[in-house]
Motif scaffolding. Sequence first.
Motif, short mmCIF file in Angstrom:
data_model
loop_
_atom_site.label_atom_id
_atom_site.label_comp_id
_atom_site.label_asym_id
_atom_site.label_seq_id
_atom_site.Cartn_x
_atom_site.Cartn_y
_atom_site.Cartn_z
N GLY A 91 -0.78 35.93 27.21
CA GLY A 91 0.67 35.93 27.07
C GLY A 91 1.35 35.33 28.28
O GLY A 91 0.69 34.83 29.20
N VAL A 92 2.66 35.39 28.23
CA VAL A 92 3.48 34.98 29.37
C VAL A 92 4.19 36.21 29.90
O VAL A 92 4.38 37.18 29.18
N TYR A 93 4.56 36.14 31.17
CA TYR A 93 5.23 37.29 31.77
C TYR A 93 6.25 36.80 32.79
O TYR A 93 6.17 35.68 33.29
N PHE A 94 7.21 37.67 33.05
CA PHE A 94 8.26 37.40 34.01
C PHE A 94 8.32 38.57 34.98
O PHE A 94 8.31 39.72 34.56
N LEU A 95 8.37 38.26 36.25
CA LEU A 95 8.60 39.26 37.29
C LEU A 95 10.01 38.99 37.80
O LEU A 95 10.28 37.88 38.26
N THR A 96 10.89 39.96 37.68
CA THR A 96 12.28 39.72 38.05
C THR A 96 12.76 40.76 39.07
O THR A 96 12.23 41.86 39.16
N GLY A 97 13.78 40.36 39.80
CA GLY A 97 14.39 41.27 40.77
C GLY A 97 15.51 40.56 41.50
O GLY A 97 15.77 39.39 41.29
N SER A 98 16.15 41.31 42.37
CA SER A 98 17.24 40.77 43.18
C SER A 98 16.69 40.06 44.40
O SER A 98 15.68 40.48 44.98
N ASP A 99 17.37 39.00 44.81
CA ASP A 99 17.01 38.27 46.01
C ASP A 99 17.36 39.15 47.22
O ASP A 99 18.51 39.52 47.39
N PRO A 100 16.39 39.49 48.08
CA PRO A 100 16.68 40.32 49.25
C PRO A 100 17.71 39.69 50.19
O PRO A 100 18.46 40.39 50.85
N LYS A 101 17.77 38.34 50.21
CA LYS A 101 18.72 37.65 51.07
C LYS A 101 20.11 37.61 50.47
O LYS A 101 21.10 37.49 51.19
N ASP A 102 20.20 37.68 49.15
CA ASP A 102 21.48 37.64 48.44
C ASP A 102 21.34 38.48 47.18
O ASP A 102 20.98 37.96 46.12
N PRO A 103 21.63 39.79 47.27
CA PRO A 103 21.43 40.69 46.13
C PRO A 103 22.22 40.31 44.86
O PRO A 103 21.91 40.79 43.78
N SER A 104 23.18 39.41 44.99
CA SER A 104 23.91 38.97 43.79
C SER A 104 23.12 37.91 43.03
O SER A 104 23.47 37.56 41.90
N GLN A 105 22.06 37.39 43.63
CA GLN A 105 21.22 36.35 43.02
C GLN A 105 19.94 36.97 42.50
O GLN A 105 19.32 37.79 43.16
N GLU A 106 19.53 36.55 41.31
CA GLU A 106 18.28 37.04 40.72
C GLU A 106 17.13 36.08 41.06
O GLU A 106 17.32 34.88 41.16
N ILE A 107 15.94 36.66 41.22
CA ILE A 107 14.73 35.88 41.41
C ILE A 107 13.83 36.14 40.21
O ILE A 107 13.76 37.27 39.70
N VAL A 108 13.13 35.10 39.77
CA VAL A 108 12.18 35.27 38.67
C VAL A 108 10.92 34.48 38.97
O VAL A 108 10.97 33.38 39.53
N TYR A 109 9.80 35.08 38.66
CA TYR A 109 8.50 34.41 38.70
C TYR A 109 8.01 34.39 37.26
O TYR A 109 8.04 35.42 36.56
N ILE A 110 7.55 33.24 36.78
CA ILE A 110 7.10 33.08 35.41
C ILE A 110 5.61 32.73 35.44
O ILE A 110 5.21 31.81 36.14
N GLY A 111 4.81 33.47 34.69
CA GLY A 111 3.38 33.24 34.69
C GLY A 111 2.77 33.33 33.30
O GLY A 111 3.42 33.76 32.35
N GLU A 112 1.52 32.95 33.22
CA GLU A 112 0.74 33.07 31.99
C GLU A 112 -0.66 33.48 32.38
O GLU A 112 -1.11 33.22 33.49
N THR A 113 -1.35 34.12 31.46
CA THR A 113 -2.71 34.56 31.73
C THR A 113 -3.40 34.99 30.45
O THR A 113 -2.73 35.27 29.45
N ASP A 114 -4.72 35.06 30.51
CA ASP A 114 -5.49 35.56 29.37
C ASP A 114 -5.60 37.08 29.39
O ASP A 114 -5.98 37.69 28.39
N HIS A 115 -5.33 37.70 30.51
CA HIS A 115 -5.42 39.17 30.62
C HIS A 115 -4.28 39.61 31.53
O HIS A 115 -4.41 39.59 32.76
N ILE A 116 -3.18 39.98 30.93
CA ILE A 116 -1.95 40.24 31.68
C ILE A 116 -2.12 41.34 32.73
O ILE A 116 -1.66 41.21 33.85
N TRP A 117 -2.80 42.42 32.37
CA TRP A 117 -2.93 43.53 33.32
C TRP A 117 -3.63 43.09 34.61
O TRP A 117 -3.18 43.43 35.70
N ASN A 118 -4.71 42.32 34.48
CA ASN A 118 -5.41 41.85 35.68
C ASN A 118 -4.49 41.04 36.57
O ASN A 118 -4.50 41.19 37.80
#
Length: 182
Positions: free
Chosen positions: A51-78
Amino acid sequence: MSGRTVKIFLVDGIPSGLITAEIMNWTGKFTVAPRSQLADLALRDELKRTGVYFLTGSDPKDPSQEIVYIGETDHIWNRLTQHNKAADKEFWEKTVIVTSKDENLTKAHGRYLESRLIQIANQAKRARVINGTRPEITSLPEPDIADMEYFLEQIQMILPVLGFTFVNPLPSLKKASSSEDS
């Protein structure tokens, strides 16, 4: 456009906990959880899939800005356990996982979705995408591309329903025409 039925299930019975979401008559499934509930995610079967997954959160330098990491994998938990140990993922507050209920997503499909989602999120300019690479769009047979583009449309429809707007473009403001020419 015809209407859609979205089934949202609050696994813990609270809106800030573990959530699953599905569109009726679509094979995709969303699983959303705060990072603090990774142990609960580990128990879910969909995390053992491609599947694909997104890791999201607030930017520590600017909490009004969101950060996202987008990934894919064959085994999401790993993959999530690897990210959980990484110093560069300190921003990560919420996890969004997209899998297929019928387990028909392959590694090539995941790579295609990841590269297109990174492209879409960068174009939307709603969040800072922190992926270290910009993967090329995977070559797929024409029918698979059509299927994955439909899959992307569904992802883009459901993410805002779940409170994530990073793949939706900002509305453009049109200048009002003046009627002073009379």
